[in-house]
Design a protein around this motif. Sequence first.
Motif, PDB file in Angstrom:
ATOM      1  N   THR A  33       0.813  -1.222   0.000  1.00 22.60           N
ATOM      2  CA  THR A  33       0.000   0.000   0.000  1.00 22.60           C
ATOM      3  C   THR A  33       0.841   1.265   0.000  1.00 22.60           C
ATOM      4  OG1 THR A  33      -0.114  -0.076   2.437  1.00 22.60           O
ATOM      5  CG2 THR A  33      -1.898  -1.133   1.204  1.00 22.60           C
ATOM      6  N   SER A  34       2.112   1.174   0.366  1.00 25.94           N
ATOM      7  CA  SER A  34       2.954   2.366   0.469  1.00 25.94           C
ATOM      8  C   SER A  34       3.525   2.750  -0.892  1.00 25.94           C
ATOM      9  CB  SER A  34       4.102   2.117   1.454  1.00 25.94           C
ATOM     10  OG  SER A  34       4.988   3.215   1.482  1.00 25.94           O
ATOM     11  N   HIS A  35       3.756   4.069  -1.091  1.00 22.67           N
ATOM     12  CA  HIS A  35       4.414   4.556  -2.297  1.00 22.67           C
ATOM     13  C   HIS A  35       5.907   4.793  -2.059  1.00 22.67           C
ATOM     14  CE1 HIS A  35       0.631   4.818  -4.254  1.00 22.67           C
ATOM     15  NE2 HIS A  35       0.177   5.837  -3.536  1.00 22.67           N
ATOM     16  N   ASN A  36       6.335   4.830  -0.795  1.00 22.69           N
ATOM     17  CA  ASN A  36       7.746   5.036  -0.480  1.00 22.69           C
ATOM     18  C   ASN A  36       8.517   3.740  -0.689  1.00 22.69           C
ATOM     19  OD1 ASN A  36      10.079   4.866   1.692  1.00 22.69           O
ATOM     20  ND2 ASN A  36       9.754   7.026   1.245  1.00 22.69           N
ATOM     21  N   PRO A  37       9.621   3.760  -1.466  1.00 27.03           N
ATOM     22  CA  PRO A  37      10.351   2.519  -1.758  1.00 27.03           C
ATOM     23  C   PRO A  37      10.837   1.786  -0.506  1.00 27.03           C
ATOM     24  CG  PRO A  37      11.084   4.277  -3.204  1.00 27.03           C
ATOM     25  CD  PRO A  37      10.195   4.913  -2.188  1.00 27.03           C
ATOM     26  N   ALA A  38      11.331   2.536   0.482  1.00 29.26           N
ATOM     27  CA  ALA A  38      11.821   1.884   1.696  1.00 29.26           C
ATOM     28  C   ALA A  38      10.689   1.156   2.411  1.00 29.26           C
ATOM     29  CB  ALA A  38      12.475   2.914   2.619  1.00 29.26           C
ATOM     30  N   MET A  39       9.514   1.803   2.507  1.00 27.69           N
ATOM     31  CA  MET A  39       8.362   1.158   3.145  1.00 27.69           C
ATOM     32  C   MET A  39       7.852  -0.003   2.300  1.00 27.69           C
ATOM     33  SD  MET A  39       8.201   2.656   5.947  1.00 27.69           S
ATOM     34  CE  MET A  39       6.755   1.745   6.484  1.00 27.69           C
ATOM     35  N   GLN A  40       7.911   0.140   0.973  1.00 32.11           N
ATOM     36  CA  GLN A  40       7.521  -0.978   0.108  1.00 32.11           C
ATOM     37  C   GLN A  40       8.412  -2.188   0.353  1.00 32.11           C
ATOM     38  OE1 GLN A  40       7.660   0.563  -3.885  1.00 32.11           O
ATOM     39  NE2 GLN A  40       5.505   1.146  -3.882  1.00 32.11           N
ATOM     40  N   ALA A  41       9.716  -1.942   0.524  1.00 30.79           N
ATOM     41  CA  ALA A  41      10.639  -3.052   0.785  1.00 30.79           C
ATOM     42  C   ALA A  41      10.283  -3.740   2.100  1.00 30.79           C
ATOM     43  CB  ALA A  41      12.079  -2.533   0.822  1.00 30.79           C
ATOM     44  N   VAL A  42       9.945  -2.951   3.122  1.00 29.64           N
ATOM     45  CA  VAL A  42       9.578  -3.521   4.418  1.00 29.64           C
ATOM     46  C   VAL A  42       8.303  -4.348   4.291  1.00 29.64           C
ATOM     47  CG1 VAL A  42       8.822  -2.960   6.754  1.00 29.64           C
ATOM     48  CG2 VAL A  42      10.726  -1.705   5.731  1.00 29.64           C
ATOM     49  N   GLU A  43       7.300  -3.790   3.605  1.00 32.73           N
ATOM     50  CA  GLU A  43       6.040  -4.525   3.427  1.00 32.73           C
ATOM     51  C   GLU A  43       6.260  -5.819   2.650  1.00 32.73           C
ATOM     52  OE1 GLU A  43       2.464  -2.473   2.209  1.00 32.73           O
ATOM     53  OE2 GLU A  43       3.341  -0.556   2.774  1.00 32.73           O
ATOM     54  N   THR A  44       7.104  -5.752   1.624  1.00 35.32           N
ATOM     55  CA  THR A  44       7.367  -6.958   0.819  1.00 35.32           C
ATOM     56  C   THR A  44       8.039  -8.033   1.655  1.00 35.32           C
ATOM     57  OG1 THR A  44       7.605  -5.598  -1.167  1.00 35.32           O
ATOM     58  CG2 THR A  44       8.527  -7.820  -1.253  1.00 35.32           C
ATOM     59  N   LEU A  45       9.008  -7.644   2.478  1.00 35.98           N
ATOM     60  CA  LEU A  45       9.722  -8.620   3.310  1.00 35.98           C
ATOM     61  C   LEU A  45       8.796  -9.233   4.358  1.00 35.98           C
ATOM     62  CD1 LEU A  45      13.150  -6.808   3.821  1.00 35.98           C
ATOM     63  CD2 LEU A  45      12.697  -8.824   2.434  1.00 35.98           C
ATOM     64  N   THR A  46       7.916  -8.430   4.953  1.00 36.86           N
ATOM     65  CA  THR A  46       7.017  -8.955   5.993  1.00 36.86           C
ATOM     66  C   THR A  46       5.950  -9.891   5.420  1.00 36.86           C
ATOM     67  OG1 THR A  46       5.643  -6.962   5.791  1.00 36.86           O
ATOM     68  CG2 THR A  46       7.356  -6.958   7.497  1.00 36.86           C
ATOM     69  N   GLN A  47       5.696  -9.770   4.092  1.00 37.99           N
ATOM     70  CA  GLN A  47       4.696 -10.636   3.459  1.00 37.99           C
ATOM     71  C   GLN A  47       5.340 -11.671   2.532  1.00 37.99           C
ATOM     72  OE1 GLN A  47       1.137  -8.563   1.924  1.00 37.99           O
ATOM     73  NE2 GLN A  47       2.070  -6.665   2.640  1.00 37.99           N
ATOM     74  N   ALA A  48       6.619 -11.946   2.753  1.00 34.51           N
ATOM     75  CA  ALA A  48       7.334 -12.861   1.853  1.00 34.51           C
ATOM     76  C   ALA A  48       6.709 -14.253   1.820  1.00 34.51           C
ATOM     77  CB  ALA A  48       8.801 -12.954   2.280  1.00 34.51           C
ATOM     78  N   ASP A  49       6.039 -14.657   2.903  1.00 32.43           N
ATOM     79  CA  ASP A  49       5.434 -15.991   2.920  1.00 32.43           C
ATOM     80  C   ASP A  49       4.163 -16.053   2.062  1.00 32.43           C
ATOM     81  OD1 ASP A  49       4.273 -14.202   4.683  1.00 32.43           O
ATOM     82  OD2 ASP A  49       3.577 -15.761   6.063  1.00 32.43           O
ATOM     83  N   HIS A  50       3.701 -14.895   1.533  1.00 32.32           N
ATOM     84  CA  HIS A  50       2.512 -14.874   0.686  1.00 32.32           C
ATOM     85  C   HIS A  50       2.859 -14.683  -0.787  1.00 32.32           C
ATOM     86  CE1 HIS A  50       0.821 -13.642   4.663  1.00 32.32           C
ATOM     87  NE2 HIS A  50      -0.176 -14.448   4.277  1.00 32.32           N
ATOM     88  N   LEU A  51       4.114 -14.877  -1.136  1.00 29.90           N
ATOM     89  CA  LEU A  51       4.496 -14.629  -2.534  1.00 29.90           C
ATOM     90  C   LEU A  51       3.811 -15.610  -3.477  1.00 29.90           C
ATOM     91  CD1 LEU A  51       6.765 -16.899  -3.689  1.00 29.90           C
ATOM     92  CD2 LEU A  51       8.222 -15.690  -2.101  1.00 29.90           C
ATOM     93  N   ASN A  52       3.611 -15.130  -4.704  1.00 27.47           N
ATOM     94  CA  ASN A  52       3.003 -15.936  -5.759  1.00 27.47           C
ATOM     95  C   ASN A  52       4.129 -16.638  -6.504  1.00 27.47           C
ATOM     96  OD1 ASN A  52       1.944 -16.761  -8.317  1.00 27.47           O
ATOM     97  ND2 ASN A  52       0.258 -15.318  -8.091  1.00 27.47           N
ATOM     98  N   LEU A  53       4.205 -17.945  -6.360  1.00 28.09           N
ATOM     99  CA  LEU A  53       5.326 -18.689  -6.946  1.00 28.09           C
ATOM    100  C   LEU A  53       5.346 -18.554  -8.467  1.00 28.09           C
ATOM    101  CD1 LEU A  53       7.733 -20.536  -6.440  1.00 28.09           C
ATOM    102  CD2 LEU A  53       6.178 -22.503  -6.595  1.00 28.09           C
ATOM    103  N   THR A  54       4.184 -18.560  -9.099  1.00 27.36           N
ATOM    104  CA  THR A  54       4.131 -18.422 -10.558  1.00 27.36           C
ATOM    105  C   THR A  54       4.662 -17.057 -10.991  1.00 27.36           C
ATOM    106  OG1 THR A  54       2.162 -19.843 -10.598  1.00 27.36           O
ATOM    107  CG2 THR A  54       2.651 -18.574 -12.588  1.00 27.36           C
ATOM    108  N   SER A  55       4.246 -16.003 -10.285  1.00 25.48           N
ATOM    109  CA  SER A  55       4.748 -14.660 -10.586  1.00 25.48           C
ATOM    110  C   SER A  55       6.255 -14.578 -10.395  1.00 25.48           C
ATOM    111  CB  SER A  55       4.073 -13.612  -9.690  1.00 25.48           C
ATOM    112  OG  SER A  55       2.717 -13.457 -10.017  1.00 25.48           O
ATOM    113  N   THR A  56       6.741 -15.162  -9.321  1.00 26.50           N
ATOM    114  CA  THR A  56       8.176 -15.109  -9.021  1.00 26.50           C
ATOM    115  C   THR A  56       8.989 -15.803 -10.097  1.00 26.50           C
ATOM    116  OG1 THR A  56       7.655 -15.114  -6.642  1.00 26.50           O
ATOM    117  CG2 THR A  56       9.917 -15.646  -7.289  1.00 26.50           C
TER     118      THR A  56
END
Length: 576
Positions: A152-175
């Motif tokens: 939801t964040s537009h700030n790259p640093a916050m986006q990185a934090v959000e991505t890391l905290t939700q790493a267990d929800h990644l889409n394997l096909t997308s990856t």
Amino acid sequence: MELPWRRKLPPSWRTDVLAGLSLAFTNIPQVLGYARIAAMPSVTGLYTVLLPLVGFAAFGSSRHLLVAADSATAAILSGAVTAMAAPGSAHYMALVSATALLAGMLLLAARLFRLGFLADFLSRTVLVGFMTGVGVQIAISMFHDMLGIQTTSHNPAMQAVETLTQADHLNLTSTLTAGATVGGLLLLNRFFPRCPAALLAVVGAILADRTVPFLTRNLPTLGPIQSGLPTFQIPIISWNELLALFPVAASCVFVIITQSAATSRVYATQFDEELNENRDLTGLAAANILAAVSGTFTVNGSPTQTAMAVRAGARSQVAQVVFSLSTLIVLLFLTTPLQYLPQCVLAAIVFTVALGMIEIRALLSIRQESPGEFWLALVTAAVVVGAGVEQGVLTAIALSLFRHVRHSYDPHTAVLQPFTPQGPLEAVPARGGLESEPGLIIFRFCADLFYANSTRFNRDILTLLSDAPHPVHCILIECSPITDIDYSAANDLHLLLATLKQRQVTMIFGRVSQDLRADMNRHHLIVAIGPENIFEELHTALAAARRYTDATNHTPGSQLRSPTHAIMMTFWTTPR
């Protein structure tokens, strides 16, 4: 056999045409994403690369800058205008278009006041840090789409934090799809640099989604896009709303000027081309006015899309015009297939471009030659990533100016001495105990005199006088590095002259330029110094200084006078 019209077409134009086609397929999906950041309908992203591109190509000077939707200005709009109207509503769209129109008018005012000079404060060091920071920022912002994670964040640093905290929800096909796309693009760019790799990736991904849906069914796509031309009209809003939008437009204009100037300066330097920043302001103003009347949002010189254009082979604005014409065709006929492009593929394309913007070799080169400037580049990059483009550019300019003022505040100083009777003058770092010859000191101060360093100037001269091995009767200021004296420095110089008069020491100025003489006259220094003690050349100033020392010593000549004196005099005007 080649057709006559084809032989007349310069090879660079053919390259630009191909680059424009490649840009259309790779950047059109990207501007759709920027429309979402601005909380505008997706199709308005396409409008930003329809008429605004032509407007800048017609009036701007940069051969490479691609003016279109940009994440920085899109985020400013969504953060401010959503508080005034519901996102996506007709009123919201009118407010956003009015902001673009107001930004265009402010850019015209900036052109009138010739604010293009702001680009001169962007040194090569700053530009390397800026592009590196933008590259890192964009690479980080692409991770969540490559992994299929929502943020939801537009700030790259916050986006990185959000991505890391939700790493267990990644889409394997997308990856896996994004990883394969990145790998394929890097290999094609490395071994087949002329191949339109991004274009192949877009077409291949759309065909895969249509022909083998079982492989791509878990991949989020761009979705439906409205077709047809925009509605052309001038946005109508109330006077109070216009006043409320003024600071929003001003913020956008600041970002537009700094980011566009930095980006265009990077590629003008890379290709050794002339750049007229004031003409670019006219082009940016035209682009934003055209964006406003075509129902879209503020446009900006985009580092990412400009880098894409250069990588695709664009060497002139012909590529941008072809890009605009391609967008027109897409709007009329091709919006349906574009909706099937997977978001992870688009993110992977942009990610590879971002990697190319990170200038590791240039940073290492700066570190080897100038560690201080290396840290300036790193700070610029870090602020761009952590705070944003506009803050990064502002910080870089401020640090550059501070570094320059620091050098002017504490400049190099020297005493000029002959090391051998026949040798030329050598500049020796000024310190107590030095003299040029008995009774005479030739002093060089390597900066303009202004309020911050005039105390240092006075202090150094008094120290040299106090610690000289022989009584000093004359001090000669070698003025070639001094071109300006401000009011405060002039007052300090008056005090120094009074002190020297009490000590019976004469001050003479040699190599005085016309500009410096004008400053001396304006500050009444010529009367205080004596016009007979101001010279345009060093050797005439030296002869006058020796007359003072001779008269004081009551000798026919100083102890350096010898048969070699005539030879030495030929070297006095060429100090090292």
